[in-house]
Design a protein around this motif. Structure first.
Motif, PDB file in Angstrom:
ATOM      1  N   PRO A  93      17.948   4.285 -26.067  1.00 36.09           N
ATOM      2  CA  PRO A  93      17.407   4.231 -24.707  1.00 36.09           C
ATOM      3  C   PRO A  93      18.478   3.723 -23.730  1.00 36.09           C
ATOM      4  CG  PRO A  93      15.887   3.221 -26.271  1.00 36.09           C
ATOM      5  CD  PRO A  93      17.195   3.446 -27.001  1.00 36.09           C
ATOM      6  N   HIS A  94      18.585   4.401 -22.578  1.00 39.01           N
ATOM      7  CA  HIS A  94      19.574   4.020 -21.582  1.00 39.01           C
ATOM      8  C   HIS A  94      19.110   4.444 -20.190  1.00 39.01           C
ATOM      9  CE1 HIS A  94      20.624   8.133 -22.796  1.00 39.01           C
ATOM     10  NE2 HIS A  94      21.072   8.287 -21.561  1.00 39.01           N
ATOM     11  N   ALA A  95      19.707   3.814 -19.165  1.00 42.66           N
ATOM     12  CA  ALA A  95      19.411   4.138 -17.771  1.00 42.66           C
ATOM     13  C   ALA A  95      20.717   4.162 -16.992  1.00 42.66           C
ATOM     14  CB  ALA A  95      18.461   3.104 -17.176  1.00 42.66           C
ATOM     15  N   VAL A  96      20.718   4.922 -15.892  1.00 42.29           N
ATOM     16  CA  VAL A  96      21.896   5.060 -15.043  1.00 42.29           C
ATOM     17  C   VAL A  96      21.476   4.818 -13.603  1.00 42.29           C
ATOM     18  CG1 VAL A  96      23.703   6.647 -14.251  1.00 42.29           C
ATOM     19  CG2 VAL A  96      22.845   6.812 -16.609  1.00 42.29           C
ATOM     20  N   GLU A  97      22.225   3.952 -12.889  1.00 34.97           N
ATOM     21  CA  GLU A  97      21.950   3.683 -11.476  1.00 34.97           C
ATOM     22  C   GLU A  97      23.250   3.807 -10.692  1.00 34.97           C
ATOM     23  OE1 GLU A  97      20.198   0.194  -8.539  1.00 34.97           O
ATOM     24  OE2 GLU A  97      20.532  -0.246 -10.654  1.00 34.97           O
ATOM     25  N   ALA A  98      23.190   4.519  -9.573  1.00 35.44           N
ATOM     26  CA  ALA A  98      24.363   4.683  -8.709  1.00 35.44           C
ATOM     27  C   ALA A  98      24.417   3.535  -7.717  1.00 35.44           C
ATOM     28  CB  ALA A  98      24.304   6.011  -7.975  1.00 35.44           C
ATOM     29  N   MET A  99      25.504   2.787  -7.754  1.00 36.65           N
ATOM     30  CA  MET A  99      25.693   1.671  -6.840  1.00 36.65           C
ATOM     31  C   MET A  99      26.255   2.158  -5.499  1.00 36.65           C
ATOM     32  SD  MET A  99      24.427  -0.246  -8.993  1.00 36.65           S
ATOM     33  CE  MET A  99      24.373  -1.683  -7.938  1.00 36.65           C
ATOM     34  N   GLU A 100      26.841   3.344  -5.516  1.00 33.14           N
ATOM     35  CA  GLU A 100      27.368   4.013  -4.330  1.00 33.14           C
ATOM     36  C   GLU A 100      27.348   5.503  -4.643  1.00 33.14           C
ATOM     37  OE1 GLU A 100      32.147   3.872  -4.836  1.00 33.14           O
ATOM     38  OE2 GLU A 100      31.180   1.905  -4.678  1.00 33.14           O
ATOM     39  N   PRO A 101      27.584   6.394  -3.675  1.00 41.45           N
ATOM     40  CA  PRO A 101      27.635   7.822  -4.007  1.00 41.45           C
ATOM     41  C   PRO A 101      28.632   8.041  -5.154  1.00 41.45           C
ATOM     42  CG  PRO A 101      27.636   7.525  -1.636  1.00 41.45           C
ATOM     43  CD  PRO A 101      27.808   6.153  -2.242  1.00 41.45           C
ATOM     44  N   SER A 102      28.186   8.739  -6.198  1.00 42.63           N
ATOM     45  CA  SER A 102      28.977   8.827  -7.434  1.00 42.63           C
ATOM     46  C   SER A 102      28.781  10.161  -8.121  1.00 42.63           C
ATOM     47  CB  SER A 102      28.536   7.726  -8.416  1.00 42.63           C
ATOM     48  OG  SER A 102      28.624   6.447  -7.840  1.00 42.63           O
ATOM     49  N   THR A 103      29.786  10.549  -8.907  1.00 40.48           N
ATOM     50  CA  THR A 103      29.659  11.714  -9.780  1.00 40.48           C
ATOM     51  C   THR A 103      29.971  11.293 -11.209  1.00 40.48           C
ATOM     52  OG1 THR A 103      31.913  12.424  -9.261  1.00 40.48           O
ATOM     53  CG2 THR A 103      30.127  13.453  -8.003  1.00 40.48           C
ATOM     54  N   LEU A 104      29.293  11.929 -12.136  1.00 40.49           N
ATOM     55  CA  LEU A 104      29.332  11.555 -13.547  1.00 40.49           C
ATOM     56  C   LEU A 104      29.444  12.805 -14.399  1.00 40.49           C
ATOM     57  CD1 LEU A 104      28.630   9.269 -15.758  1.00 40.49           C
ATOM     58  CD2 LEU A 104      26.297  10.132 -15.548  1.00 40.49           C
ATOM     59  N   ALA A 105      30.277  12.750 -15.428  1.00 35.27           N
ATOM     60  CA  ALA A 105      30.336  13.815 -16.428  1.00 35.27           C
ATOM     61  C   ALA A 105      29.633  13.322 -17.688  1.00 35.27           C
ATOM     62  CB  ALA A 105      31.783  14.185 -16.740  1.00 35.27           C
ATOM     63  N   LEU A 106      28.686  14.088 -18.173  1.00 31.91           N
ATOM     64  CA  LEU A 106      27.927  13.789 -19.384  1.00 31.91           C
ATOM     65  C   LEU A 106      28.290  14.832 -20.431  1.00 31.91           C
ATOM     66  CD1 LEU A 106      25.523  12.531 -21.022  1.00 31.91           C
ATOM     67  CD2 LEU A 106      24.089  14.210 -19.870  1.00 31.91           C
ATOM     68  N   LEU A 107      28.899  14.401 -21.515  1.00 34.03           N
ATOM     69  CA  LEU A 107      29.266  15.293 -22.606  1.00 34.03           C
ATOM     70  C   LEU A 107      28.288  15.062 -23.745  1.00 34.03           C
ATOM     71  CD1 LEU A 107      31.200  17.344 -23.851  1.00 34.03           C
ATOM     72  CD2 LEU A 107      32.595  15.417 -24.639  1.00 34.03           C
ATOM     73  N   MET A 108      27.505  16.098 -24.074  1.00 30.40           N
ATOM     74  CA  MET A 108      26.559  16.036 -25.186  1.00 30.40           C
ATOM     75  C   MET A 108      27.239  16.614 -26.429  1.00 30.40           C
ATOM     76  SD  MET A 108      23.046  17.223 -23.460  1.00 30.40           S
ATOM     77  CE  MET A 108      23.100  17.409 -21.708  1.00 30.40           C
ATOM     78  N   LEU A 109      27.210  15.864 -27.502  1.00 33.67           N
ATOM     79  CA  LEU A 109      27.878  16.269 -28.745  1.00 33.67           C
ATOM     80  C   LEU A 109      26.824  16.729 -29.727  1.00 33.67           C
ATOM     81  CD1 LEU A 109      30.204  13.159 -28.905  1.00 33.67           C
ATOM     82  CD2 LEU A 109      30.742  15.415 -27.990  1.00 33.67           C
ATOM     83  N   ASP A 110      26.870  17.993 -30.099  1.00 32.88           N
ATOM     84  CA  ASP A 110      25.856  18.561 -30.984  1.00 32.88           C
ATOM     85  C   ASP A 110      26.540  19.419 -32.023  1.00 32.88           C
ATOM     86  OD1 ASP A 110      23.608  19.540 -32.189  1.00 32.88           O
ATOM     87  OD2 ASP A 110      22.816  20.525 -30.416  1.00 32.88           O
ATOM     88  N   ALA A 111      26.559  18.946 -33.251  1.00 25.50           N
ATOM     89  CA  ALA A 111      27.265  19.634 -34.329  1.00 25.50           C
ATOM     90  C   ALA A 111      26.530  20.859 -34.861  1.00 25.50           C
ATOM     91  CB  ALA A 111      27.520  18.664 -35.472  1.00 25.50           C
ATOM     92  N   ARG A 112      25.294  21.102 -34.382  1.00 26.09           N
ATOM     93  CA  ARG A 112      24.541  22.247 -34.908  1.00 26.09           C
ATOM     94  C   ARG A 112      25.261  23.480 -34.626  1.00 26.09           C
ATOM     95  NH1 ARG A 112      18.918  21.203 -32.407  1.00 26.09           N
ATOM     96  NH2 ARG A 112      20.123  20.029 -30.968  1.00 26.09           N
TER      97      ARG A 112
END
Length: 112
Positions: A93-112
């Motif tokens: 479980p996790h949460a993300v909050e932007a403290m200022e205008p922001s961009t984020l890269a999310l890399l999902m790792l799936d070995a299937r």
């Protein structure tokens, strides 16, 4: 007779930052890559926007492209800024909050 395995491939993206833009009072997401074992999703958050606590069905790696994000998971909070990386195991479980205008890269790792 079995068919041959697919040939390995290389995919590149020259500039991630321009593929998603911060919108007023919103969180925007865009999948920019789907490849063997990985999916890359970009997020743009206006200040104060958040993803409330949730989980991912696979391990993920987060890196800030711009701004300042506060990541909460595993009983602690991390300030993520450009150059920083956070890894989550499957279903953490996790949460993300932007403290200022922001961009984020999310890399999902799936070995299937």
């Amino acid at each position: 007779m079995t068919s041959p395995s697919p040939s390995p491939t290389m995919t590149d993206i020259a500039e991630l930052a321009g593929l998603v833009e911060v919108q007023p009072d919103a969180t925007v997401s865009r999948t920019v890559l789907t490849a063997e074992g990985a999916r890359l999703v970009l997020f743009a958050f206006d200040a104060g926007q958040e993803l409330t606590e949730h989980t991912a069905a696979m391990p993920v790696v987060l890196t800030a492209l711009s701004g300042h994000l506060r990541i909460t998971a595993d009983g602690r909070t991390v300030d993520l800024r450009p150059g920083g990386v956070v890894h989550f195991g499957t279903r953490l479980p996790h949460a993300v909050e932007a403290m200022e205008p922001s961009t984020l890269a999310l890399l999902m790792l799936d070995a299937r």
